[in-house]
Design an enzyme around this catalytic site. Structure first.
Site, PDB file in Angstrom:
ATOM      1  N   HIS A  78      -1.155   0.315  -9.669  1.00  0.00           N
ATOM      2  CA  HIS A  78      -1.750  -0.662  -8.752  1.00  0.00           C
ATOM      3  C   HIS A  78      -2.310  -1.861  -9.528  1.00  0.00           C
ATOM      4  O   HIS A  78      -3.513  -2.159  -9.469  1.00  0.00           O
ATOM      5  CB  HIS A  78      -2.843   0.004  -7.899  1.00  0.00           C
TER       6      HIS A  78
ATOM      7  N   ARG B 123       0.864  -1.178   0.000  1.00  0.00           N
ATOM      8  CA  ARG B 123       0.000   0.000   0.000  1.00  0.00           C
ATOM      9  C   ARG B 123       0.909   1.239   0.000  1.00  0.00           C
ATOM     10  O   ARG B 123       1.944   1.254   0.678  1.00  0.00           O
ATOM     11  CB  ARG B 123      -0.896   0.039   1.245  1.00  0.00           C
TER      12      ARG B 123
ATOM     13  N   GLU C  19      -2.871   8.080  -4.307  1.00  0.00           N
ATOM     14  CA  GLU C  19      -3.185   7.153  -5.375  1.00  0.00           C
ATOM     15  C   GLU C  19      -4.550   7.517  -5.928  1.00  0.00           C
ATOM     16  O   GLU C  19      -5.497   7.597  -5.130  1.00  0.00           O
ATOM     17  CB  GLU C  19      -3.212   5.728  -4.818  1.00  0.00           C
TER      18      GLU C  19
HETATM   19  C1  DGY Z   1      -5.526  -6.068  -3.100  1.00  0.00           C
HETATM   20  O1  DGY Z   1      -6.253  -6.984  -3.489  1.00  0.00           O
HETATM   21  O2  DGY Z   1      -5.551  -5.640  -1.940  1.00  0.00           O
HETATM   22  C2  DGY Z   1      -4.571  -5.503  -4.096  1.00  0.00           C
HETATM   23  O3  DGY Z   1      -3.956  -4.383  -3.627  1.00  0.00           O
HETATM   24  C3  DGY Z   1      -5.251  -5.260  -5.437  1.00  0.00           C
HETATM   25  O4  DGY Z   1      -5.591  -6.452  -5.995  1.00  0.00           O
END
Ligand code: DGY
Length: 336
Positions: free
Chosen positions: A296, A246, A275
Site C-alpha cells: 500500500h 482498496r 491488509e
Molecule cells: C489513500 O490516501 O487513501 C491511499 O490509499 C494511501 O495514500
C-alpha cells in the site's frame, strides 16, 4: 488562561505536518510502528480531552471513537480514502473530517504504472532470477511477457487517479477504455488533450476486451467485491489486473482461484484483503510469476507524503478554529 487544545496523532507522520501542529497545539503522538488499538485511541482521546484526531487509513474511526472526547471537533485522515471513518456519525455529531485529495493523484498513478510494467515485463521475477544465480546466458524466450505499447488499457473508475493513470497511456500508444456509473465527457476531453482517446464501455465489455485492467474506484458498499469470480471469468487468460484502490474491491478467494487456473495471466496489487497480507497467505503461492504485491505505497513519494502531512495539519487547524476545512470528506461525500 485558556488551555492549548490537544491533538492526538495515531502515528508519526512527516515532520513538516507535526511541526505545523506543534506551533499551535499540544501534540501527542502514538510513536509505535504498529497502529494503536481502537480501545487505546478511545482512552487516549478521553484522557487528553483531545480537540483534534489525526488518523491513518488503518484506524477505524466509528461512533465510539468520535464520542471518546466531548471536545473532539475534527478528525483528519492522512489519506484521500475515508472508508475507515463513519462519516454519517461524524456529521451527526458536528465533527469535521479532513482528508488529502488531489495531492496523491499523480503519485498513485505512477505506482499503478509501476505495477503494470512490472507484471508485463516480469522485472520482479527477473531480479529474483539474477539474485538466485540462475542467469547463465542470454535466453531467446527468457522471461518474455506481453507488449505494453499498443495494448488496450481498461480503467475501472475514471476519477482523478483513473484519469491520471489513463493519461500515461499516451506515451505507449495504447487504446483506452473506461467504465463507471456513467460516461464522463469532461474526462474524455481532458484525456483527448494529451492524445488519449478514451471510450466508455460497460464494465463487462471492458473486462472481456482489455489487456490491462486497472482499478480506481473508492471502497463503498457498491464496489466491495466488484471483481469476483464471474468478472474474472470474463477477462482474457493473457490479461493483467492492477489494483491500487482498496483491497476489498477484489474478492481475494476468486482472484486466488483465477490465478491458479490461469483464468488471468497476472495481478499487481498495492492493496489487498486482508491488509497487511501475511506471507503465508494462499495468494502468495502465485508470487512472483503471477503475482506482485507492494505494501500500500501508492502515495509513498517523499514530496507527496510531506504535502499530505501539511494538508492534515491545515484541516486540523481549521476544524479546531471552527473554520471551513480546506479538504472536507463530509463535503466531498455530500454530507455538508
Ligand atoms: C489513500 O490516501 O487513501 C491511499 O490509499 C494511501 O495514500
Amino acid at each position: 488562561m485558556t488551555e492549548i487544545p490537544t491533538v492526538y496523532v495515531t502515528r508519526s507522520i512527516p515532520e513538516i505536518g507535526l511541526k505545523r501542529l506543534r506551533e499551535r497545539y499540544e501534540v501527542v503522538i502514538w510513536e509505535e510502528k504498529l497502529p494503536p488499538t481502537k480501545d487505546h485511541i478511545v482512552s487516549r482521546l478521553a484522557e487528553l480531552d483531545a480537540e483534534g484526531l489525526v488518523c491513518l487509513l488503518s484506524d477505524q474511526v466509528d461512533a465510539e471513537v468520535l464520542d471518546a472526547s466531548p471536545d473532539l471537533s475534527v478528525v483528519s485522515t492522512f489519506s484521500v480514502g475515508y472508508d475507515h471513518i463513519d462519516l454519517d456519525a461524524a456529521a451527526e455529531r458536528g465533527i469535521a473530517v479532513g482528508h488529502t485529495p488531489g495531492v496523491l493523484t499523480e503519485t498513485t498513478a505512477d505506482l499503478a504504472w509501476a505495477l503494470l510494467m512490472t507484471c508485463a515485463r516480469r522485472t520482479v521475477e527477473g531480479h529474483a532470477y539474477v539474485a538466485a544465480d540462475e542467469w547463465e546466458t542470454w535466453g531467446p524466450t527468457l522471461l518474455t511477457g506481453p507488449d505494453v505499447h499498443g495494448a488496450t488499457l481498461g480503467i475501472v473508475g475514471l476519477g482523478n487517479i483513473g484519469t491520471a493513470t489513463a493519461k500515461r497511456a499516451a506515451g505507449f500508444e495504447m487504446e483506452v477504455r473506461y467504465s463507471g456509473r456513467s460516461r464522463k465527457p469532461e474526462r474524455e476531453d481532458e484525456l483527448a488533450e494529451v492524445g488519449v482517446e478514451a471510450t466508455y464501455v460497460e464494465r463487462d465489455e471492458l473486462l472481456a476486451e482489455c489487456d490491462f485492467v486497472s482499478l480506481h474506484v473508492p471502497l463503498t458498499g457498491a464496489t466491495a467485491g466488484l471483481i469476483g469470480e464471474s468478472e474474472l471469468e470474463l477477462m482474457s487468460e493473457d490479461a493483467i489486473l492492477i489494483n491500487t484502490s482498496r483491497g476489498e474491491v477484489i474478492d481475494t478467494d476468486a482472484l486466488d482461484a483465477a490465478l491458479a487456473t490461469g483464468e488471468i495471466a497476472r495481478a499487481g496489487l498495492d492493496v489487498t484483503d486482508p491488509e497487511p497480507l501475511p506471507s503465508d497467505h494462499p495468494l502468495f503461492r502465485h508470487a512472483p510469476e503471477r503475482l506482485v504485491v507492494t505494501p500500500h505505497i501508492g502515495s509513498a513519494s517523499i514530496g507527496t507524503r510531506n504535502q499530505m502531512a501539511e494538508m492534515v495539519a491545515a484541516c486540523t487547524e481549521a476544524g479546531i478554529e471552527g473554520e471551513s476545512l480546506p479538504h472536507s470528506a463530509l463535503r466531498d461525500a455530500g454530507l455538508e
